[in-house]
Design an enzyme around this catalytic site. Structure first.
Site: not given
Ligand code: F6R
Length: 610
Positions: A2, A27, A75, A99-100, A483, A487, A490, A506, A605
């Site tokens: 949020c 956010r 969110w 937010n929270g 990773e 990527k 998502e 396995h 984010k």
């Molecule tokens: C994936 C992504 C998330 C963040 C995770 C941690 O692309 O961005 O997996 O890496 O939510 O976020 P931070 O680094 O902000 O703690």
């Protein structure tokens, strides 16, 4: 999760709300709303959807002459995305954005319901508004009411608050969720993140827990826990409005991939002595710091956790310090044993991830020193860690991290080199070579991979539309595969899994059938032959194989349908080139699938809930 914004001053508040909320959309973006004060009332306009939906609503029903407003992009946590659950929420004399999460909202709601308080939404935020309203009467002290109400709440919050009888005034308070105040030429602002305010001002103050902010058109003051009223110590940000814009790229994600070379240099160059040795003195970490370190525990989530896995391998291989990585949300509940000399390294791009913060606080409560690797400055994790090491990636707007992850890895490279050198485990020359590999080879390798973008896009054509994709690799390449898979899934919504190359046989190899795409990463020369055997195993079962390997690999075409060659001048060069390849493949695949690359479904984010 949020985003919050607020403004009071001489300017037109509504366009400021929509402009700021557009930046804050990263956010959360499932619903949006504003509350703006006109001469006669506080008007609330909110809806399910994105800022464009709000703008359409505002076009049909414009709010004229508002000079004070609060806004929110959501969110969803409590209550799905809907018009009625969107913020702001109004209860009697109070209108607020939040937010929270208010964890005890059910008890508070039951209590208020007994006294006849009606509730329209399913949100914890409406309960917070009603709780505050129950503590406030027009003419009474708003600060006292806010203290009384928040004392009843358990959980995390950042609130932007309007009182119906106090026109032109905004109150704010935070606990566990971020909030920034700012001072512009035409008034005072409030936001979850400074990037939202860059079009208006550079002067800001990160609100501290326990402080209440009081904004009027010509003043911004703080009220401390003991009732003392004082001026914030305003700071100036170096960020520019351009840093939060796409700058000609079609998506933020692409822009951020292209920003990686510069970001790597920034993250590393402040940590080099004039003799070219790794040195974190600028972060308050002197060489002696590393000498008693016997064990490193890294805590993080998602991509940051994947960066941590690369870091742990580097700490072990280069500095010979045992290092383990823990998913932050698991750490507190199954805490690992901490031997004497253990330090904890939380990693977070946003600096606000609730799980990482909770893990860090747990470590602190056990007396373990914490060294946080963070991108967003002045954020909670950065502030509360014993030491903070900024990655200097600049604002990252795309929900899928690229340059954030990349700079976490570059800082970890430098840190492993610094620790190894301080403990006498590598020579001056070896340390200098590692530093050079990060500041020189890695940025060049990223650029050289981006020159192959057309080829990567061609490869993506073979992935778009597939149901399952696998990444495989050994050692560091397994860490990178995780990773890469995250990527891809998502942003393209294609199911993609990462496997240690030797582990596939396995069990999971049963999923490989004719045409299943498998992408194998092989950056380590010593492991090439082993990975190649695994490649042959899946290929002979029908897999369509893309091999990402060193340029000196012997005849890789014989084991793969397509090959992406990596530079070999150093480990950093090879690794950062492979990283760029998988990021670009994810981007191009999602693009071909027609996905909303910067705003993937169900995500946000900054994940400030546990
Ligand atoms: C994936 C992504 C998330 C963040 C995770 C941690 O692309 O961005 O997996 O890496 O939510 O976020 P931070 O680094 O902000 O703690």
């Amino acid at each position: 999760m949020c985003g919050i914004i607020g403004y009071t001053g001489e300017g037109n508040a509504v366009p400021k709300m929509t402009k700021g909320l557009t930046v804050l959309e990263y956010r959360g973006y499932d619903s949006v709303g504003i509350a703006a004060e006109t001469e006669d009332a506080i008007e609330v306009v909110k809806c399910k959807g994105r800022i464009t939906s709000l703008e359409e609503k505002l076009e049909k029903h414009p709010i004229e002459g508002a000079h004070c407003a609060i806004g929110h992009t959501r969110w969803a946590t409590h209550g799905g995305p809907s018009d009625v659950n969107a913020h702001p929420h109004k209860a009697g004399n109070v209108v607020l954005v939040h937010n929270g999460i208010i964890e005890n909202y059910k008890e508070l709601k039951d209590e208020l319901s007994k006294t006849g308080t009606p509730f329209l939404s399913e949100t914890d935020t409406e309960v917070a508004a009603a709780t505050l309203n129950a503590c406030y009467r027009p003419g009474s002290d708003p600060v006292k009411a806010i203290r009384e109400a928040t004392a009843k709440m358990k959980g995390s919050y950042a609130f932007g608050i309007l009182f119906v009888d106090l026109p032109g005034e905004i109150y704010a308070i935070r606990q566990g969720s971020p909030l920034i105040l700012a001072k512009g030429e035409d008034g005072y602002y409030l936001a979850s993140d400074m990037t939202a305010l860059l079009p208006f001002t550079k002067t800001y103050y990160p609100l501290k827990e326990g402080q209440i902010a009081h904004l009027t058109p010509d003043s911004g003051t703080l009220v401390a826990g003991d009732g003392r009223v004082f001026e914030p110590q305003w700071k100036k940000t170096e960020m520019t409005p351009e840093s939060a814009q796409k700058g000609g790229y079609e998506h933020f994600m692409l822009k951020e991939i292209y920003e990686q070379p510069e970001a790597i240099v920034k993250s590393a160059s402040t940590r080099i002595t004039k003799d070219g040795l790794p040195d974190f003195s600028v972060d308050g970490i002197l060489p002696d710091f590393w000498k008693p370190v016997k064990n490193i525990q890294i805590v993080a989530c998602g991509s940051a956790m994947h960066a941590g896995i690369v870091g742990a391998k580097l700490f072990e291989e280069v500095a010979k310090i045992p290092a383990s990585v823990y998913i932050a949300s698991e750490y507190r509940y199954h805490p690992p044993l901490a031997v004497e000399g253990t330090i904890v390294i939380p990693i977070s791009q946003s600096g606000e991830t609730a799980d990482t913060l909770a893990a860090m606080n747990y470590a602190k409560s056990k007396g373990l020193p914490t060294v946080a690797i963070v991108n967003a400055v002045e954020t909670t994790i950065a502030r509360e860690a014993d030491h903070r090491v900024y990655t200097y990636a600049g604002p990252e707007i795309a929900v899928a991290t690229t340059k954030g992850y990349c700079t976490q890895v570059s800082v970890l490279f430098m840190m492993a080199a610094a620790a190894a050198h301080a403990c006498g485990r590598i020579s001056d020359d070896e340390a200098k070579a590692l530093v050079q590999s990060v500041v020189k080879d890695a940025p060049a390798a990223v650029l050289s991979m981006l020159e192959k973008r057309d080829y990567l896009r061609e490869l993506a054509r073979g992935l778009a539309g597939k149901e399952h994709i696998f990444y495989i690799g050994r050692g560091l390449d397994y860490a990178l595969s995780m990773e890469a898979a995250l990527k891809l899934k998502e942003i393209s919504y294609i199911h993609c899994e990462a496997y240690a190359a030797g582990e596939l046989k396995h069990g999971t190899i049963s999923l490989i059938e004719e045409g299943t795409p498998v992408i194998a990463i092989s950056t380590e020369k010593a492991l090439y032959d082993k990975t190649e055997s695994n490649v042959r195993e899946v290929r002979s079962r029908g897999a369509k194989l893309i091999l990402i390997c060193r340029a000196d690999a012997e005849n890789p075409e014989r084991s793969a349908d397509s090959v992406i060659y990596l530079p070999i001048n150093s480990l950093a060069a090879t690794l950062f080139a492979a990283m760029t390849a998988v990021q670009t493949i994810a981007y191009e695949t999602a693009y071909l699938c027609g996905c909303d690359i910067d705003r993937p479904r169900n995500l946000a984010k900054s994940v400030t809930v546990e």
